[in-house]
Design a protein around this motif. Structure first.
Motif, PDB file in Angstrom:
ATOM      1  N   GLY A 208      -1.240 -11.163   6.166  1.00 30.50           N
ATOM      2  CA  GLY A 208      -1.839  -9.777   5.951  1.00 30.50           C
ATOM      3  C   GLY A 208      -1.250  -8.825   5.362  1.00 30.50           C
ATOM      4  N   VAL A 209      -1.573  -7.310   5.529  1.00 25.98           N
ATOM      5  CA  VAL A 209      -1.082  -6.411   5.039  1.00 25.98           C
ATOM      6  C   VAL A 209      -1.067  -5.196   5.906  1.00 25.98           C
ATOM      7  CG1 VAL A 209      -2.256  -6.757   2.525  1.00 25.98           C
ATOM      8  CG2 VAL A 209      -3.339  -5.478   4.260  1.00 25.98           C
ATOM      9  N   GLU A 210      -0.307  -4.206   5.272  1.00 32.77           N
ATOM     10  CA  GLU A 210      -0.088  -3.065   6.530  1.00 32.77           C
ATOM     11  C   GLU A 210      -0.177  -1.855   5.544  1.00 32.77           C
ATOM     12  OE1 GLU A 210       3.391  -3.051   9.631  1.00 32.77           O
ATOM     13  OE2 GLU A 210       4.146  -2.120   8.055  1.00 32.77           O
ATOM     14  N   LEU A 211      -0.780  -0.863   5.995  1.00 35.54           N
ATOM     15  CA  LEU A 211      -0.757   0.295   5.527  1.00 35.54           C
ATOM     16  C   LEU A 211       0.597   1.043   5.145  1.00 35.54           C
ATOM     17  CD1 LEU A 211      -4.065   2.039   7.095  1.00 35.54           C
ATOM     18  CD2 LEU A 211      -3.906   1.218   4.785  1.00 35.54           C
ATOM     19  N   SER A 212       0.771   1.260   3.996  1.00 36.19           N
ATOM     20  CA  SER A 212       2.002   2.310   3.881  1.00 36.19           C
ATOM     21  C   SER A 212       1.624   3.680   4.557  1.00 36.19           C
ATOM     22  CB  SER A 212       2.150   2.496   2.209  1.00 36.19           C
ATOM     23  OG  SER A 212       1.016   3.262   1.751  1.00 36.19           O
ATOM     24  N   ALA A 213       2.796   4.545   4.111  1.00 39.85           N
ATOM     25  CA  ALA A 213       2.728   5.774   4.820  1.00 39.85           C
ATOM     26  C   ALA A 213       1.446   6.541   4.134  1.00 39.85           C
ATOM     27  CB  ALA A 213       3.804   6.777   4.746  1.00 39.85           C
ATOM     28  N   THR A 214       1.582   6.541   2.703  1.00 39.15           N
ATOM     29  CA  THR A 214       0.363   7.065   1.990  1.00 39.15           C
ATOM     30  C   THR A 214      -1.015   6.580   2.410  1.00 39.15           C
ATOM     31  OG1 THR A 214       2.151   7.613   0.107  1.00 39.15           O
ATOM     32  CG2 THR A 214      -0.401   7.575  -0.193  1.00 39.15           C
ATOM     33  N   GLY A 215      -1.074   5.141   2.425  1.00 38.91           N
ATOM     34  CA  GLY A 215      -2.288   4.345   2.862  1.00 38.91           C
ATOM     35  C   GLY A 215      -3.022   4.890   4.157  1.00 38.91           C
ATOM     36  N   ALA A 216      -1.854   5.236   5.074  1.00 39.37           N
ATOM     37  CA  ALA A 216      -2.423   5.543   6.315  1.00 39.37           C
ATOM     38  C   ALA A 216      -2.991   6.928   6.490  1.00 39.37           C
ATOM     39  CB  ALA A 216      -1.223   5.560   7.448  1.00 39.37           C
ATOM     40  N   VAL A 217      -2.476   7.863   5.704  1.00 37.20           N
ATOM     41  CA  VAL A 217      -3.019   9.278   5.608  1.00 37.20           C
ATOM     42  C   VAL A 217      -4.396   9.103   4.709  1.00 37.20           C
ATOM     43  CG1 VAL A 217      -2.857  11.386   4.588  1.00 37.20           C
ATOM     44  CG2 VAL A 217      -0.838  10.194   5.823  1.00 37.20           C
ATOM     45  N   PHE A 218      -4.187   8.345   3.749  1.00 39.63           N
ATOM     46  CA  PHE A 218      -5.421   8.080   2.908  1.00 39.63           C
ATOM     47  C   PHE A 218      -6.651   7.228   3.658  1.00 39.63           C
ATOM     48  CE2 PHE A 218      -7.491   5.983  -1.014  1.00 39.63           C
ATOM     49  CZ  PHE A 218      -8.149   7.369  -1.502  1.00 39.63           C
ATOM     50  N   ALA A 219      -6.400   6.301   4.442  1.00 42.86           N
ATOM     51  CA  ALA A 219      -7.252   5.613   5.362  1.00 42.86           C
ATOM     52  C   ALA A 219      -8.153   6.584   6.226  1.00 42.86           C
ATOM     53  CB  ALA A 219      -6.724   4.418   5.827  1.00 42.86           C
ATOM     54  N   GLU A 220      -7.289   7.396   6.924  1.00 41.12           N
ATOM     55  CA  GLU A 220      -7.757   8.270   7.847  1.00 41.12           C
ATOM     56  C   GLU A 220      -8.865   9.146   7.201  1.00 41.12           C
ATOM     57  OE1 GLU A 220      -6.529  11.867  10.983  1.00 41.12           O
ATOM     58  OE2 GLU A 220      -5.107  10.404  10.131  1.00 41.12           O
ATOM     59  N   LYS A 221      -8.511   9.787   5.816  1.00 48.27           N
ATOM     60  CA  LYS A 221      -9.478  10.756   5.106  1.00 48.27           C
ATOM     61  C   LYS A 221     -10.826   9.951   4.495  1.00 48.27           C
ATOM     62  CE  LYS A 221      -7.206  14.154   5.806  1.00 48.27           C
ATOM     63  NZ  LYS A 221      -7.389  15.361   6.642  1.00 48.27           N
ATOM     64  N   VAL A 222     -10.575   8.792   4.104  1.00 48.37           N
ATOM     65  CA  VAL A 222     -11.570   7.871   3.861  1.00 48.37           C
ATOM     66  C   VAL A 222     -12.592   7.539   4.794  1.00 48.37           C
ATOM     67  CG1 VAL A 222     -12.221   5.523   2.769  1.00 48.37           C
ATOM     68  CG2 VAL A 222     -10.346   6.933   1.708  1.00 48.37           C
ATOM     69  N   ASP A 223     -11.846   7.409   5.975  1.00 46.79           N
ATOM     70  CA  ASP A 223     -12.977   7.128   7.172  1.00 46.79           C
ATOM     71  C   ASP A 223     -13.730   8.176   7.416  1.00 46.79           C
ATOM     72  OD1 ASP A 223     -13.785   5.475   9.632  1.00 46.79           O
ATOM     73  OD2 ASP A 223     -12.750   7.071  10.659  1.00 46.79           O
ATOM     74  N   GLU A 224     -13.247   9.342   7.549  1.00 42.46           N
ATOM     75  CA  GLU A 224     -14.133  10.325   7.719  1.00 42.46           C
ATOM     76  C   GLU A 224     -15.179  10.762   6.750  1.00 42.46           C
ATOM     77  OE1 GLU A 224     -11.217  13.667   8.157  1.00 42.46           O
ATOM     78  OE2 GLU A 224     -10.196  13.010   9.839  1.00 42.46           O
ATOM     79  N   ALA A 225     -14.720  10.569   5.357  1.00 42.62           N
ATOM     80  CA  ALA A 225     -15.381  10.914   4.282  1.00 42.62           C
ATOM     81  C   ALA A 225     -16.688   9.820   4.331  1.00 42.62           C
ATOM     82  CB  ALA A 225     -14.684  10.744   3.092  1.00 42.62           C
ATOM     83  N   LEU A 226     -16.567   8.678   4.565  1.00 43.36           N
ATOM     84  CA  LEU A 226     -17.491   7.463   4.704  1.00 43.36           C
ATOM     85  C   LEU A 226     -18.391   7.700   5.902  1.00 43.36           C
ATOM     86  CD1 LEU A 226     -15.388   4.350   3.763  1.00 43.36           C
ATOM     87  CD2 LEU A 226     -17.059   5.682   2.168  1.00 43.36           C
TER      88      LEU A 226
ATOM     89  N   GLY B 197       0.949   4.980  -6.299  1.00 42.20           N
ATOM     90  CA  GLY B 197       1.666   4.693  -5.482  1.00 42.20           C
ATOM     91  C   GLY B 197       1.116   3.393  -4.408  1.00 42.20           C
ATOM     92  N   ALA B 198       1.902   2.570  -3.964  1.00 38.98           N
ATOM     93  CA  ALA B 198       1.230   1.656  -2.962  1.00 38.98           C
ATOM     94  C   ALA B 198       0.553   2.067  -1.645  1.00 38.98           C
ATOM     95  CB  ALA B 198       2.556   0.608  -2.464  1.00 38.98           C
ATOM     96  N   LEU B 199      -0.664   1.506  -1.465  1.00 38.46           N
ATOM     97  CA  LEU B 199      -1.332   1.917  -0.175  1.00 38.46           C
ATOM     98  C   LEU B 199      -1.085   0.717   0.861  1.00 38.46           C
ATOM     99  CD1 LEU B 199      -4.742   3.003  -2.009  1.00 38.46           C
ATOM    100  CD2 LEU B 199      -2.944   4.460  -1.203  1.00 38.46           C
ATOM    101  N   PHE B 200      -0.504  -0.237   0.747  1.00 38.89           N
ATOM    102  CA  PHE B 200      -0.283  -1.304   1.563  1.00 38.89           C
ATOM    103  C   PHE B 200       1.236  -1.893   1.262  1.00 38.89           C
ATOM    104  CE2 PHE B 200      -5.192  -1.522   1.203  1.00 38.89           C
ATOM    105  CZ  PHE B 200      -5.407  -1.718   2.534  1.00 38.89           C
ATOM    106  N   HIS B 201       1.384  -2.539   2.379  1.00 37.67           N
ATOM    107  CA  HIS B 201       2.814  -3.287   2.242  1.00 37.67           C
ATOM    108  C   HIS B 201       2.061  -4.829   2.455  1.00 37.67           C
ATOM    109  CE1 HIS B 201       5.344   0.169   2.347  1.00 37.67           C
ATOM    110  NE2 HIS B 201       4.881   0.312   3.506  1.00 37.67           N
ATOM    111  N   ARG B 202       2.557  -5.594   1.461  1.00 37.32           N
ATOM    112  CA  ARG B 202       2.064  -7.380   1.421  1.00 37.32           C
ATOM    113  C   ARG B 202       3.088  -7.815   2.250  1.00 37.32           C
ATOM    114  NH1 ARG B 202      -0.225  -3.418  -2.145  1.00 37.32           N
ATOM    115  NH2 ARG B 202      -2.100  -4.591  -3.263  1.00 37.32           N
ATOM    116  N   LEU B 203       2.333  -8.326   3.408  1.00 35.57           N
ATOM    117  CA  LEU B 203       3.096  -9.154   4.475  1.00 35.57           C
ATOM    118  C   LEU B 203       2.709 -10.550   4.222  1.00 35.57           C
ATOM    119  CD1 LEU B 203       2.494  -6.882   7.744  1.00 35.57           C
ATOM    120  CD2 LEU B 203       4.682  -6.516   5.755  1.00 35.57           C
ATOM    121  N   PRO B 204       3.685 -11.642   4.717  1.00 32.21           N
ATOM    122  CA  PRO B 204       3.318 -12.986   4.625  1.00 32.21           C
ATOM    123  C   PRO B 204       1.894 -13.292   5.392  1.00 32.21           C
ATOM    124  CG  PRO B 204       5.448 -12.851   5.468  1.00 32.21           C
ATOM    125  CD  PRO B 204       4.963 -11.244   5.501  1.00 32.21           C
TER     126      PRO B 204
END
Length: 299
Positions: free
Chosen positions: A61-79, A52-59
């Motif tokens: 930049g980009v914006e995290l999708s709902a799935t991407g936002a949750v994933f980003a938080e977990k990735v940040d914690e893991a890193l 599924g999409a992790l980002f919404h492509r905007l004119p």
């Protein structure tokens, strides 16, 4: 047989983290020393693996999708966990400790003490940022923050430093000029700085001074305490300040505390806070141990 953990390509995870923080593939590419096309390719690989999409492509930049936002938080914690584990395995604190703090705390508490912390941890540099609002740790890269409040911030660990307790302070020269301060009412021989501030009402009430004898209230100017403190040091009037934040000025004799009467915000204090994911960071643990000792709470 123990099965290997299912992991996405770690190179793509690193790219995703940079893109999530910056909100821009071009900025992420610059940070990582890659081309924008390479960043887009790594994100595409990761999205295919996720399904599924992790980002919404905007004119722009980009914006995290709902799935991407949750994933980003977990990735940040893991890193963060991996980085901290790596530093701990090396047996050292290193890198930069980024601290966000209110202006008065930074200028009147940390500024006088951080040198001692850096002597204890010479391989660790310190960056202090002034911020009066709660910190977005992931977006700003801040490691710890000093905040005033109740201590209840979702997702943050909070250690109480000291209570918000205040009392009048004044230049000794100004006190001598009016022949001393023998009673609470003698304060009115002097200009009252920021008389509209709610703390004054509370202190006057505790001192037993009737409302009709208090100075006329004006529109409050919610500037940092250090502004009122500097005016008081200059002999402009009496300021209501926290002794814990102006101990150096008291020790030098720039200010005196004429009365022992203090008021305390029972439900508020200064706190050291950081995300739960930073709990085991060697640099955060080093700063936490040092700061709690400096404030003598050990909490």
């Amino acid at each position: 047989m123990i099965e290997a953990k299912a992991l996405p390509p770690l190179s793509a995870i690193r790219v995703f983290d940079a893109a999530a923080r910056t909100g821009n593939f071009t900025l992420a590419a610059s940070e990582l020393g890659m081309t924008q096309a390479a960043v887009s390719y790594q994100i595409k690989i990761l999205e295919e693996r996720v399904g599924g999409a992790l980002f919404h492509r905007l004119p722009r930049g980009v914006e995290l999708s709902a799935t991407g936002a949750v994933f980003a938080e977990k990735v940040d914690e893991a890193l963060t966990t991996i980085s901290d584990a790596y530093a701990e395995a090396q047996g050292k604190t290193h890198g930069t400790l980024a601290i966000s703090a209110w202006f008065t705390f930074a200028s009147n508490f940390l500024a006088y003490r951080l040198g001692r912390f850096q002597l204890e941890h010479p391989s660790l540099s310190v960056r202090v940022e002034i911020n009066e609002d709660p910190t977005d740790f992931r977006a700003t890269g801040v490691d710890v923050a000093i905040l005033g409040g109740s201590g209840a911030w979702p997702g943050l660990i909070a250690h109480r430093l000291f209570p918000i307790e205040y009392t009048p302070m004044v230049s000794p020269r100004l006190v001598d000029a009016v022949g001393g301060l023998e009673s609470y009412a003698d304060l009115f021989k002097l200009p009252i700085l920021a008389p509209g501030y709610q703390w004054w009402d509370r202190w006057f009430e505790k001192a037993g001074i009737p409302e009709d004898q208090r100075p006329q209230q004006t529109t409050s100017q919610f500037s940092p305490q250090v502004v009122e403190a500097n005016s008081a040091i200059a002999g402009e009037g009496v300021a209501l300040l926290m002794p814990s934040l102006f101990s150096e000025a008291l020790a030098r004799g720039d200010l005196i505390q004429p009365f022992s009467l203090t008021c305390r915000e029972e439900d508020k204090a200064y706190w050291l806070v950081y995300p739960e994911s930073h709990r085991n960071s060697p640099k955060v643990k080093a700063f936490r141990t040092w700061l709690l000792a400096e404030t003598k709470t050990g909490e």
